[in-house]
Structures are given as structure tokens and as C-alpha cells.
Design an enzyme around this catalytic site. Structure first.
Site, PDB file in Angstrom:
ATOM      1  N   GLU A   1       4.177 -14.726  -2.724  1.00 58.02           N
ATOM      2  CA  GLU A   1       4.279 -16.216  -3.610  1.00 58.02           C
ATOM      3  C   GLU A   1       3.051 -16.833  -3.070  1.00 58.02           C
ATOM      4  O   GLU A   1       2.870 -17.570  -4.505  1.00 58.02           O
ATOM      5  CB  GLU A   1       5.167 -16.892  -2.642  1.00 58.02           C
ATOM      6  CG  GLU A   1       6.712 -16.385  -2.499  1.00 58.02           C
ATOM      7  CD  GLU A   1       7.392 -16.903  -0.658  1.00 58.02           C
ATOM      8  OE1 GLU A   1       6.815 -16.562   0.070  1.00 58.02           O
ATOM      9  OE2 GLU A   1       8.634 -17.057  -1.160  1.00 58.02           O
TER      10      GLU A   1
ATOM     11  N   GLU B   1       9.789  -9.229   2.960  1.00 59.72           N
ATOM     12  CA  GLU B   1      11.015 -10.044   3.899  1.00 59.72           C
ATOM     13  C   GLU B   1      12.023  -9.335   4.302  1.00 59.72           C
ATOM     14  O   GLU B   1      12.861  -9.657   5.606  1.00 59.72           O
ATOM     15  CB  GLU B   1      11.368 -11.461   3.120  1.00 59.72           C
ATOM     16  CG  GLU B   1      10.175 -11.995   3.348  1.00 59.72           C
ATOM     17  CD  GLU B   1       9.049 -11.851   1.861  1.00 59.72           C
ATOM     18  OE1 GLU B   1       9.358 -11.154   1.343  1.00 59.72           O
ATOM     19  OE2 GLU B   1       8.310 -12.477   1.792  1.00 59.72           O
TER      20      GLU B   1
HETATM   21  N1  3HC Z   1       2.149 -11.437   9.994  1.00 60.29           N
HETATM   22  C1  3HC Z   1       1.366 -11.170  11.608  1.00 60.29           C
HETATM   23  N2  3HC Z   1       0.739  -9.967  12.356  1.00 60.29           N
HETATM   24  C2  3HC Z   1       1.223  -8.907  10.958  1.00 60.29           C
HETATM   25  C3  3HC Z   1       1.692  -8.987  10.083  1.00 60.29           C
HETATM   26  C4  3HC Z   1       2.603 -10.566   9.534  1.00 60.29           C
HETATM   27  N3  3HC Z   1       3.047 -11.230   8.830  1.00 60.29           N
HETATM   28  N4  3HC Z   1       1.967  -7.728   9.216  1.00 60.29           N
HETATM   29  C5  3HC Z   1       1.216  -6.953   9.719  1.00 60.29           C
HETATM   30  N5  3HC Z   1       0.778  -7.357  10.897  1.00 60.29           N
HETATM   31  C6  3HC Z   1      -0.047  -7.424  11.999  1.00 60.29           C
HETATM   32  C7  3HC Z   1       0.480  -5.792  12.788  1.00 60.29           C
HETATM   33  O1  3HC Z   1       1.883  -6.740  13.485  1.00 60.29           O
HETATM   34  C8  3HC Z   1      -0.584  -4.977  14.047  1.00 60.29           C
HETATM   35  O2  3HC Z   1      -0.102  -5.563  14.791  1.00 60.29           O
HETATM   36  P1  3HC Z   1      -0.987  -4.964  15.688  1.00 60.29           P
HETATM   37  O3  3HC Z   1      -2.562  -4.050  15.470  1.00 60.29           O
HETATM   38  O4  3HC Z   1      -1.417  -5.687  16.765  1.00 60.29           O
HETATM   39  O5  3HC Z   1      -0.016  -3.561  16.226  1.00 60.29           O
HETATM   40  C9  3HC Z   1      -1.187  -5.476  11.740  1.00 60.29           C
HETATM   41  O6  3HC Z   1      -1.119  -6.241  11.261  1.00 60.29           O
HETATM   42  C10 3HC Z   1      -1.804  -4.351  11.633  1.00 60.29           C
HETATM   43  O7  3HC Z   1      -0.212  -3.849  11.023  1.00 60.29           O
HETATM   44  P2  3HC Z   1      -0.525  -1.828  10.506  1.00 60.29           P
HETATM   45  O8  3HC Z   1      -0.057  -1.595  11.166  1.00 60.29           O
HETATM   46  O9  3HC Z   1       1.285  -2.058   9.999  1.00 60.29           O
HETATM   47  O10 3HC Z   1      -0.840  -2.330   9.463  1.00 60.29           O
HETATM   48  P3  3HC Z   1      -0.845  -1.003   8.213  1.00 60.29           P
HETATM   49  O11 3HC Z   1      -2.089  -1.261   7.372  1.00 60.29           O
HETATM   50  O12 3HC Z   1       0.233   0.086   8.341  1.00 60.29           O
HETATM   51  O13 3HC Z   1      -0.144  -1.734   6.873  1.00 60.29           O
HETATM   52  C11 3HC Z   1       0.919  -4.234   5.980  1.00 60.29           C
HETATM   53  C12 3HC Z   1       0.012  -3.332   6.379  1.00 60.29           C
HETATM   54  C13 3HC Z   1       1.360  -2.995   4.808  1.00 60.29           C
HETATM   55  C14 3HC Z   1       0.610  -5.354   5.664  1.00 60.29           C
HETATM   56  C15 3HC Z   1       1.704  -4.407   7.201  1.00 60.29           C
HETATM   57  O14 3HC Z   1       1.156  -4.449   8.152  1.00 60.29           O
HETATM   58  C16 3HC Z   1       3.153  -4.164   6.637  1.00 60.29           C
HETATM   59  O15 3HC Z   1       4.183  -4.235   6.348  1.00 60.29           O
HETATM   60  N6  3HC Z   1       3.201  -6.208   7.173  1.00 60.29           N
HETATM   61  C17 3HC Z   1       4.805  -7.014   7.440  1.00 60.29           C
HETATM   62  C18 3HC Z   1       4.227  -7.680   5.641  1.00 60.29           C
HETATM   63  C19 3HC Z   1       5.347  -8.377   5.604  1.00 60.29           C
HETATM   64  O16 3HC Z   1       6.741  -8.827   6.484  1.00 60.29           O
HETATM   65  N7  3HC Z   1       5.370  -9.730   5.003  1.00 60.29           N
HETATM   66  C20 3HC Z   1       5.998 -10.617   4.775  1.00 60.29           C
HETATM   67  C21 3HC Z   1       6.350 -11.910   5.814  1.00 60.29           C
HETATM   68  S1  3HC Z   1       7.849 -12.966   5.742  1.00 60.29           S
HETATM   69  C22 3HC Z   1       7.639 -13.955   4.796  1.00 60.29           C
HETATM   70  O17 3HC Z   1       6.028 -13.866   3.932  1.00 60.29           O
HETATM   71  C23 3HC Z   1       8.228 -15.118   4.111  1.00 60.29           C
HETATM   72  C24 3HC Z   1       7.316 -15.910   3.251  1.00 60.29           C
HETATM   73  O18 3HC Z   1       8.566 -15.480   2.013  1.00 60.29           O
HETATM   74  C25 3HC Z   1       8.024 -17.573   4.087  1.00 60.29           C
END
Ligand code: 3HC
Ligand code: NAI
Length: 720
Positions: free
Chosen positions: A102, A122
Site C-alpha cells: 500500500e 491480508e
Molecule cells: N507483523 C508483525 N510481526 C510479523 C509480521 C507482521 N506483519 N510478519 C511477520 N512477523 C513476525 C513473525 O511473527 C515472526 O516472528 P517470530 O520470529 O517472533 O516468530 C517474524 O516476523 C518472522 O516471520 P516469519 O517466520 O513468517 O518469516 P519468513 O521469512 O518465513 O516470512 C513473511 C516472511 C513472508 C513476511 C511472513 O512473515 C508473512 O507472510 N508475514 C505476514 C505478512 C502479512 O500478512 N502482511 C499483511 C499484514 S496486514 C496489513 O498490512 C493491513 C493493512 O492492509 C492495513
């Protein structure tokens, strides 16, 4: 959290919030301050936003979702970026997801490294991109691509994103250097047409038809989930409505999702999945303090249903496998199965034929255990027979090198007993794959009393390497998954005797969100498997089963499945089971009057008067029987935390993610309510000892204010 630097006349805002540069309050604040500072600095002609470390921001900070919102909101930051009179270039690498994408769509230009990817995940958290993502993406891609990407959460590689118009350029080499060159080339250009807010969305004329098509698709693919539908509605609004109105619609649809139970469950599942990999043993060893050993070669024993699938998981990621069968004929059969499954992947375009050849090159066969003398890890997948497994492990102990880890894929047997056949119980553990092993993501790893932390670390790491979700549990009969599932399924048979029909129970549980009801699962797996297991159990107990058997080992027993088996109805493969099929192996299941008749006469024979079994009772008896067992599992330390149990159910049995898993579901229903109903069933359904209420649940249910899940296990030791 956001470093500000100026190089020549370009300001660089570097987001520095490891590990994924989530857009926390301080990052949002830093970005806003950076944009304002750049605006004030006359020297600055363009601004770059970039992520430090492994990625561009991967989204909003999910840990802030349940806390009070702190300004500036992401949209405020985004709008300030868009309003900047100096061009803002987002330079993406890693996974630019959610709020990160975004931010990029508020920027005037977007460039990315070749290996980068973008997406809106999301929907997997039960929400939609709520900072104008659904409004902005269709302005660059058109509604069809935007609907597909946002409702599926699919990540798109840089080249595809370029083709869709999401990116302006894909670069190789040093991203910051390339971004600066790009900034130089656009710094004096007018920003007209670069602010997406003023770009008219394409495809308005066909958006209704696109929406209807996409809606039909998501209702099929994501049955029961609310978020994909809201995602589509928001994109449609973006195309049809004036800008501010579409933003208001997005906010309304976002808030609706965010405040609903599905999103709560899906966000819980996101963290539960990650928590499950952080294993800990009672001795204090954990993922954080134990190093796995390196694995460069493996052996699999038994090339049947499971062994062939396990071998595929290994060779697919480049780990060599020596496959052992009891004779040359069975070995060739197993090798052919593996080759055929990979062939099917090629046919479905999931793998190239070159890749298949490479994988098969890593597979060697042997008709004797001697072939395993040099491997680092062995996974045994022969018949479920303790004596046979012990015999094999004793031989392996002599043949394999002293450092080799020996695993069993047993689905129920005690790992300690298997380990006792060896002189290396510290290097023995369970690695329980789910069928089909090359598809199902769950790996239930089981430690015994003597399994060493390093063995655990190595097999947990192996699970990750082959793309599984590994969960660690302690040995006991059936471990976590099958132990709970056995209770879940038993209730289905008893409810048949009492008044329900297979199609009633399946329908209710499918509406609840299970991918398939227990009777369809039974037909698919083959009803001969359960029959064989029951006969084995009876043999061990020294009793013989008849069609009127009502008790086995002082527990309620239903012989309905035995009756069905004796009617020659062995499931889909025979074209008849709990359902009728048009032909053997056909998929569509039809309710069958012969089965209804059989159930009615069986109930009569055992003296039961059939009654109406309500949908609520079906859900309660199935899920609460499993949940009660889940609390006993926690109480006994078989699972370390409720998240582990939920992840096993999400990935091993397809428990609906929008309900979080059985333990989370219990927390949402309310532990006192669940406890009260378990007590009710315990009283009204005698001879089913699994209904004896869990002591841990009893204690947790006694609190007037329910304790959060992370505190449940604190009460496993004390007796009230
Ligand atoms: N917020 C907070 N913590 C997050 C996070 C996030 N968006 N994404 C990942 N983390 C944390 C994980 O919980 C993990 O924490 P930990 O080590 O304490 O367990 C750490 O970061 C590493 O994450 P992964 O083990 O998943 O690392 P990978 O390298 O395997 O994957 C990634 C990286 C692809 C970025 C994966 O973490 C992921 O898919 N994250 C979520 C992405 C997501 O859903 N984004 C959308 C969020 S909602 C949003 O943006 C709303 C907006 O539209 C308003
Ligand atoms: P299967 O019957 O399909 O395969 C077992 C294979 O082991 C056969 O090919 C057989 O020839 C081979 N075998 C038997 N004795 C052997 C020996 N001494 N040396 C070498 N090979 C030998 O059985 P399946 O379903 O693959 O099950 C294997 C194990 O996996 C069992 O312990 C089972 O409980 C477990 N399991 C099964 C699941 C399933 O859904 N089928 C799921 C999870 C675990």
C-alpha cells in the site's frame, strides 16, 4: 526505525524494523517525519523509500491489531507520500506485502529487485488491505487481476508484477543504487498521472460480470470464509464509486472483518503456526538453544502409501533417499509409484519434466537394510506393527552409523518401546507424516523419554526444510492428532446409532467448516483399514467381535462399520460405502437407502430407539469430545501449548482456519460452557471414558473471567 539520509539531492528513507520491517507505530511515524523533512529540505528533489535487511515492509504490524490505534494511521502516511511535490519512489525487495505494498501504491513510482515479490496476504488474516489497497490496486491492474490477487492473497513475482503494471521497473544488482539512478531520471518530471488517486480505474464497464465470476470462484475455493467476499466487494466499489466513497466502503468492509470472529481466529492461527516451531523440551532445551545436525542423505523403509510420499518430500528439496523394501518386486512397485506421482505433477504443470528427472536421480533403491549404512536419517514406514518395527530398529541400530537418527512414521505406537530395541534411544523419535505425505503440510514429530535435544532439533529442522509445519509432541498412544481424532470420529458412529444418518453428520460438520465429513473420509480412505484395526484390537484383547457387540474393553462400541464392511461396502474403491457411488473410485457420493435400512435395523438389534439428533448436538459431541481430550493432552504435557494442538488440527485434519483450531474454538465458545456440556455428555453417554471431564478444563472453567490461552498450561501441575 526509519533512517533519513540525503545523497546529493535525493533523500533516502530506510525502514529498519527487523525481521520483516512491519509498519509499526514508530515506522509510520518515521516515514511521515521523513516525508515532511524531505519536503522542507530545498536541496532534496526526490525521495526513495526502501527497506533495510531482508525485505521492504511486509505489512502492518499485526501485533498492534488488538491494541488501541496510534496515529499516524497508515493512510495518513500514505496520503502524505502521494501529496508530496517531490517524486517518491518505493524500491522493493524481499516480500513487499500488505501495508508495504500500500505504501508503494501511494508512492509515485515503484521499482523492485528481480527476486522481489508483492502481494496482499491480508485475506489470510481474515481482513482486507484496509489502507486503500483495494482502491489503488485496480487502478493499475484493472479489476480482474486486483480481485484475483486480493481475494486469494497470492504473491506475485517482480516480473509478473511489472506485466500487471504494479511496478514501473525491475532491476538487477544493487537496489539502492538503481533506485537513485531511477530517481535522477524522474526528479524533474511532473507528477501528473502518477498519483493513483486521480487515475480513473479501468474496466468499469465489465466490473459487474468480473465480480460475479470471481464471487462464484471464491465461494467454491474459500467456502465459509468471509474476507474473500469483502475483498471482492471493495474492489468492485473502487471501480464503480468516486474515490472517497470507495475508500469509505473499504473502511466499512475492513472494520466489519476486523471486528469479527473469523479474523480473530485467523490472526491467532498466523502466530500459532510460528509459535509451534519454537519447541521446548521439559529439560529446558529448546529451538533457541539447540543446534540441528546437518543432513545430507536419508533412508526410507517401506515404499507403500506413506513411504513413497515421504521419499517424494525429501527428493523434491534435493535430499538423496535410499528407499528400502522387503523384496525387489515391492521395491520396483514403490519406485514406480514415486515416478508416477511426479509424472502427474509434470502433467499438472507443477513441475518441469527436467526437475522430475533431477528428483528421481536422487532416489536409489535397496532390497535390504544394509543399503542404509551411510545415511544420516532413516524414516521407517512399514506396517503398523510394534514387533515388526522393533525388529527393524534393532537391525538398523547395528547397520547404521552411530550418528544416524532413526525415525518411525508410526501413527499410534509408543516411541519409547520402539527406541528400546536400539542402543541409541537418544537418536530415536517419531516423524508422523499425514496422508498424502507429499501434499499434507503437517509433520507431527514425537519425542520419547530419552530422545536428545539435538535429535529433536535435527528432525524439526528437516521438517522445515521439506516445507512442512513441524509440531513437537511427547509420545503417547495416538500422539495428539490421532488421539483426539479418534474421539471426534467415534461420536459420529454413536450418533448414527442414536438417530442421525451419515449424510446428516457429514453435512453439519462440513457446514461447520471441516473439508469432509467423517463418513466421506472413511469411504475415501477405505473401510477395510478400520475393520483390520478393530479386528487387531479385539484379537489383542482376546475377544471376538459380533454384529451386536456393544462394548469392547468396558467402552461403548459401535459395530455399524463392521456391518457395512461385511456387506462388501469398503468405500469409494468398491463404489459403495457409507454412500453409493456411480462406479468404483467415482467422487460424487449419494445417500443410500440400503445404508439407512442397515442403520435402522442395527439400532433395533441393539435395542436403541432412534431419535432426532440436532445439528448442535452433532457439532458439540464431535468437537467437544476432541477438545476434552485436548485438555487432557495439555494436562499430561503431551503438547506443550494449546497452539501446538490447534496447528496439528489446522494442517492435519483441515479444521477450519476461521475457527482457529479446536482449542481456540473452545476459548471462543467459552470454557465454562464447554465444560458444562462435556459434563452433560459424560452423564448421559455412559461407557465412553473419554467424556470424563479433563481436570485442567474443570479448573480453567471455574474462573469467572476466562484466562488467556497462554496461561492455560500454568495450571497443569497444581491440584485444586
Ligand atoms: N507483523 C508483525 N510481526 C510479523 C509480521 C507482521 N506483519 N510478519 C511477520 N512477523 C513476525 C513473525 O511473527 C515472526 O516472528 P517470530 O520470529 O517472533 O516468530 C517474524 O516476523 C518472522 O516471520 P516469519 O517466520 O513468517 O518469516 P519468513 O521469512 O518465513 O516470512 C513473511 C516472511 C513472508 C513476511 C511472513 O512473515 C508473512 O507472510 N508475514 C505476514 C505478512 C502479512 O500478512 N502482511 C499483511 C499484514 S496486514 C496489513 O498490512 C493491513 C493493512 O492492509 C492495513
Ligand atoms: P502400506 O501398507 O501402504 O506400506 C507399508 C510398506 O512397508 C509396504 O510396501 C510393505 O511392503 C513395506 N514393508 C513391510 N515390511 C517391511 C520390511 N520388513 N522391510 C521393508 N519394507 C517393508 O502402509 P502405510 O499406509 O504406508 O503405513 C506405513 C506406516 O505409516 C504405518 O506405521 C502407519 O501406521 C503409518 N501411517 C499411515 C498413514 C496412512 O494414512 N496410511 C498416515 C500416517 C502414518
Amino acid at each position: 526505525m526509519v533512517d533519513y539520509a540525503v545523497d546529493g539531492n535525493i533523500a533516502v528513507l530506510s525502514v529498519n524494523n527487523p525481521p520483516v520491517n512491519a509498519l509499526s507505530h514508530r515506522v509510520r511515524e518515521g516515514l511521515l517525519n521523513g516525508i515532511e523533512k524531505a519536503a522542507r529540505d530545498d536541496k532534496v528533489k526526490a525521495v526513495i523509500i526502501i527497506g533495510k535487511g531482508r525485505t521492504f515492509p511486509s505489512g502492518a504490524d499485526i501485533t498492534e491489531f488488538d491494541k488501541p490505534v496510534r496515529e499516524p494511521w497508515l493512510t495518513v502516511v500514505g496520503r502524505a507520500i502521494e501529496a508530496s511535490r517531490k517524486p517518491v519512489i518505493s524500491a522493493l525487495h524481499g516480500a513487499a506485502l500488505g501495508g508495504g505494498l500500500e505504501i508503494a501504491l501511494f508512492s509515485h513510482y515503484r521499482i523492485a529487485s528481480k527476486k522481489g515479490s508483492v502481494g496482499f496476504p491480508e485475506v489470510a488474516l481474515g481482513i482486507l488491505p484496509g489502507a486503500e489497497g483495494t482502491v489503488r490496486l485496480p487502478r493499475v491492474t484493472g479489476p480482474a487481476v486486483a480481485m484475483e490477487m486480493i481475494s486469494s492473497g497470492r504473491r506475485v513475482g517482480a516480473q509478473e508484477a511489472l506485466k500487471f503494471g504494479i511496478l514501473d521497473k525491475v532491476v538487477e544488482g544493487d537496489l539502492l543504487k538503481e533506485a537513485k539512478l531511477f530517481a535522477e531520471s524522474v526528479k524533474d518530471k511532473p507528477l501528473d498521472g502518477r498519483r493513483l488517486k486521480y487515475v480513473k480505474p479501468k474496466g468499469a464497464e465489465s466490473v459487474d460480470a468480473i465480480y460475479e465470476g470471481a464471487l462464484a470462484e471464491v465461494k467454491k475455493r474459500f467456502k465459509g470464509f468471509n474476507a474473500p467476499v469483502n475483498c471482492l466487494m471493495s474492489v468492485k466499489g473502487a471501480v464503480k464509486l468516486p474515490y472517497e466513497e470507495s475508500c469509505a466502503l473499504e473502511r466499512q468492509l475492513f472494520t466489519e472483518l476486523m471486528s469479527g470472529g473469523q479474523s480473530r481466529a485467523q490472526r491467532y492461527a498466523f502466530f500459532a503456526e510460528r509459535a509451534a516451531t519454537k519447541w521446548r523440551l521439559p529439560c529446558g532445551a529448546s529451538a533457541a538453544n539447540t543446534k540441528p545436525s546437518e543432513i545430507t542423505s536419508t533412508g526410507v523403509i517401506g515404499a507403500g502409501t506413506m513411504g513413497s510420499g515421504i521419499a517424494i518430500c525429501l527428493i523434491r528439496v534435493g535430499i538423496p533417499v535410499v528407499m528400502v523394501e522387503r523384496d525387489e518386486k515391492m521395491l520396483q512397485k514403490g519406485m514406480r509409484t514415486i515416478s508416477d506421482i511426479l509424472g502427474e505433477s509434470v502433467r499438472r504443470k507443477r513441475m518441469t519434466s527436467e526437475r522430475r528427472t533431477e528428483c528421481l536421480r536422487l532416489l536409489k533403491g535397496a532390497a535390504s537394510l544394509e543399503g542404509l549404512k551411510d545415511v544420516d536419517v532413516v524414516i521407517e514406514a512399514v506396517f503398523e506393527n510394534l514387533a515388526l518395527k522393533k525388529e527393524i530398529f534393532a537391525k538398523l541400530d547395528k547397520i547404521c552409523k552411530p550418528s544416524a537418527i532413526l525415525c518411525s512414521n508410526t501413527s499410534t505406537l509408543d516411541i519409547d518401546q520402539i527406541a528400546s530395541a536400539t542402543s541409541r534411544p537418544d537418536k530415536v523419535m517419531g516423524a508422523h507424516f499425514f496422508s498424502p505425505a507429499y501434499i499434507m503440510r503437517l509433520l507431527e514429530n514425537i519425542y520419547g523419554a530419552k530422545t536428545s535435544p539435538q535429535t529433536v532439533a535435527t528432525i524439526m529442522q528437516l521438517g522445515k526444510t521439506i516445507g512442512k509445519i513441524p509440531v513437537l509432541v511427547k509420545t503417547c498412544h495416538g500422539f495428539v492428532g490421532n488421539r483426539m481424532n479418534q474421539k471426534f470420529s467415534s461420536e459420529a458412529f454413536f450418533m448414527l446409532e442414536e438417530g442421525a444418518l451419515p449424510q446428516d453428520i457429514d453435512q453439519v460438520l462440513e457446514d461447520f467448516g471441516m473439508p469432509m465429513g467423517p463418513f466421506k473420509v472413511g469411504d475415501l480412505a477405505g473401510l477395510d483399514i478400520g475393520w483390520n484395526i478393530r479386528q487387531e484390537v479385539a484379537k489383542k484383547l482376546g475377544v471376538s467381535l459380533t454384529l451386536e457387540t456393544k462394548y469392547l474393553n468396558a467402552e461403548r462400541y459401535s459395530s455399524l462399520a463392521d456391518r457395512l464392511y461385511e456387506m462388501g461396502r469398503h468405500g469409494r474403491k468398491t463404489g459403495k460405502g457409507w454412500y453409493r457411488y456411480e462406479k468404483p473410485m467415482a467422487v460424487k457420493a449419494y445417500p443410500d437407502a440400503d445404508v439407512t435400512e442397515m442403520i435402522n435395523s442395527h439400532a433395533k438389534a441393539i435395542g436403541l430407539t432412534r431419535r432426532t439428533v440436532s445439528a448442535q448436538e452433532i457439532i458439540e459431541r464431535s468437537t467437544y469430545a476432541a477438545i476434552n481430550e485436548g485438555f487432557k493432552i495439555l494436562e499430561q504435557g503431551v503438547a506443550e501449548k494449546p497452539e501446538d494442538i490447534d496447528v496439528i488440527w489446522l494442517y492435519g485434519f483441515g479444521f477450519p482456519r476461521y475457527r482457529g483450531g479446536p482449542m481456540f474454538y473452545a476459548s471462543q465458545v467459552g470454557l465454562s460452557r464447554v465444560y458444562e456440556r462435556i459434563c452433560h455428555y459424560h452423564k448421559t453417554l455412559p461407557y465412553s471414558s473419554y467424556w470424563v471431564p479433563s481436570d485442567l478444563l474443570r479448573r480453567l472453567a471455574s474462573y469467572t473471567t476466562q484466562l488467556p490461552m497462554d496461561q492455560w498450561t500454568k495450571f497443569t501441575d497444581c491440584k485444586l
